[in-house]
Design an enzyme around this catalytic site. Sequence first.
Site, PDB file in Angstrom:
ATOM      1  N   HIS A  22       0.930  -1.106  -0.239  1.00 25.60           N
ATOM      2  CA  HIS A  22      -0.097   0.097   0.054  1.00 25.60           C
ATOM      3  C   HIS A  22       0.437   1.259  -0.296  1.00 25.60           C
ATOM      4  O   HIS A  22      -0.132   2.038  -0.302  1.00 25.60           O
ATOM      5  CB  HIS A  22      -1.336  -0.057   1.102  1.00 25.60           C
ATOM      6  CG  HIS A  22      -0.574  -0.156   2.572  1.00 25.60           C
ATOM      7  ND1 HIS A  22      -0.076  -0.729   3.388  1.00 25.60           N
ATOM      8  CD2 HIS A  22      -0.194   1.455   2.805  1.00 25.60           C
ATOM      9  CE1 HIS A  22       0.573  -0.208   4.368  1.00 25.60           C
ATOM     10  NE2 HIS A  22       0.291   0.693   4.596  1.00 25.60           N
TER      11      HIS A  22
ATOM     12  N   ASP B  59       0.983  -7.485   3.210  1.00 23.69           N
ATOM     13  CA  ASP B  59       1.237  -7.049   2.880  1.00 23.69           C
ATOM     14  C   ASP B  59       2.984  -6.808   1.880  1.00 23.69           C
ATOM     15  O   ASP B  59       2.810  -5.702   2.988  1.00 23.69           O
ATOM     16  CB  ASP B  59       0.269  -5.930   2.943  1.00 23.69           C
ATOM     17  CG  ASP B  59       0.313  -4.650   3.146  1.00 23.69           C
ATOM     18  OD1 ASP B  59       0.582  -4.128   1.480  1.00 23.69           O
ATOM     19  OD2 ASP B  59      -0.271  -3.398   3.128  1.00 23.69           O
TER      20      ASP B  59
ATOM     21  N   SER C 148       4.512   1.963   7.892  1.00 21.28           N
ATOM     22  CA  SER C 148       4.799   0.235   7.227  1.00 21.28           C
ATOM     23  C   SER C 148       5.667   0.291   6.738  1.00 21.28           C
ATOM     24  O   SER C 148       6.263   1.464   5.789  1.00 21.28           O
ATOM     25  CB  SER C 148       3.464   0.723   6.478  1.00 21.28           C
ATOM     26  OG  SER C 148       2.571   0.784   7.148  1.00 21.28           O
TER      27      SER C 148
END
Length: 519
Positions: A325, A363, A436
Amino acid sequence: ARPAAAAMAEERACCVVSVSGPTDGPWSCSGVVLSRGPGLVLCQGAVFAPLLRDGPAAWAQPRALLPAALRPCPRILVLQPLAGIRAPALGLEAQACGLQQHEARLLALVPCGAFQQALGRAFGPAQQWRFGGEAAGDDPRGLHWFAWLRVPGLDTPGEGWTARASAGCLRKGEGLLACGSPFGALCPDLFLNTLSRGVVSNLAGEENALILTDARCLPGTEGGGAFLPSPYGSRLVAVIAASFCWKGAEWVGLTLLCSLAAILRSSASVLSEAGVVVPQVPGRVAAVPAGGGQDPLGWVALVECGAAWGSGVLLAPRLLLTCRHVVEAGAPLRVTPAPGPGRPATTLNGRVVFTTEESSPFDVAVVELEESVPGFVPPCPADTFLPGEEVSVVGFGALGRACGPSVTVGVLSAVVAVAGHPVMLQTTCAVHGGSSGGPLVSSRSGRLLGIVASNTRDTGAGSTYPHLNFCIPVTILQPPIAHYRHTGDPTAFAELNRAGEGVRAAWRLQQQPGPPSKL
């Protein structure tokens, strides 16, 4: 465990300050006893805001405010534990609770210019930073002001200044001990001079005038002290400026500190006029060494893709791992490894060679850099995970874009396994937007445990919980990484798209609207 005498050193150096007017108050915060010869206490200046003749507009002054700036007849009290007593008793009188109370008078309210400048540069208005606490309240203009108090009752023959250290010696990830009194003068027999352990999360400004720590502090601890452990005893290195901070609607869970050395530099002239000679702050003390031997700050990089940004883990001089993402915007990719010894900050172009599918529970994105990162030392991956062990997260969350990566510490709170193989790690580290793809590291061994994927958000309440977060174990990623490095074939990572139902069930909150929040 620390010896009881060591803990007493921090407690003896801290206190509560209570301020009241003839007909209103009291207001209170924590403070630090900087000297017992003469008795001097330093605390957060904002506690005096209700007594300012000119109101909050007085905080716009560039110079110190003297006692005449206050309304007439303020009463200032300093509360400390009796020597050698940590009173458990419940009582109304301070003496009965093992506490001693001293009258004090204000010498001056002093702005710390270096801290103010660091605040302005690190916390831009566009990011909607807010700070809170008993003393700071809702008005940030008093955040960089500090109060000097003369306390004759603390005068002790043969004693001088509290042991101090310069914040210029601090390193990210280094341990700190915060001491303050939650809720100020409320129930001091219960809350006076409580301790909280954390690390230096980030640094900014001249000689590290601004410090962020993940030591958990509550309202009322503003003005308390942050201490740097050393083999020669703890040294006071900073003062708590704000116990809470938010970035937009996100609670960051970090505590804002102001360097003691910066406050002393700003206060030197006004203290000199009051007849107080301030000894020089020692430039460096030998810190208690951290374990592990490796430096995770050398593995982390800022990853920017159009307007989106996050963190990444360097696995080789030209190979980086991040989250899908972070790079899914499809814009040109810029990667800035954290600067280090012999490695200045340099932005490199990157190329995404693989991303997992939206339906994958993992992810993940794999990035090749156009140039090698000089002097890079790769991380050692872990092969075991110990629930309850101390871990740290390194990433460009919180104020990372302005001041480089932040470090937060917690424990590995859960290892979720499917068929005996770990597929998800949970930690209590404070993790924020922009983290992240950053590394999760074992504090014990210094090995790479995994990469951060998300923290937790209550979509109904709009609240983020930074201390509950989810990471992808490095053992999931190691086989395809090894295959890719051997063959150069990005389809080596395709197996991450073929996870079984058990793995998908473990990560199901990522696949539907609900608590986890991508960073």
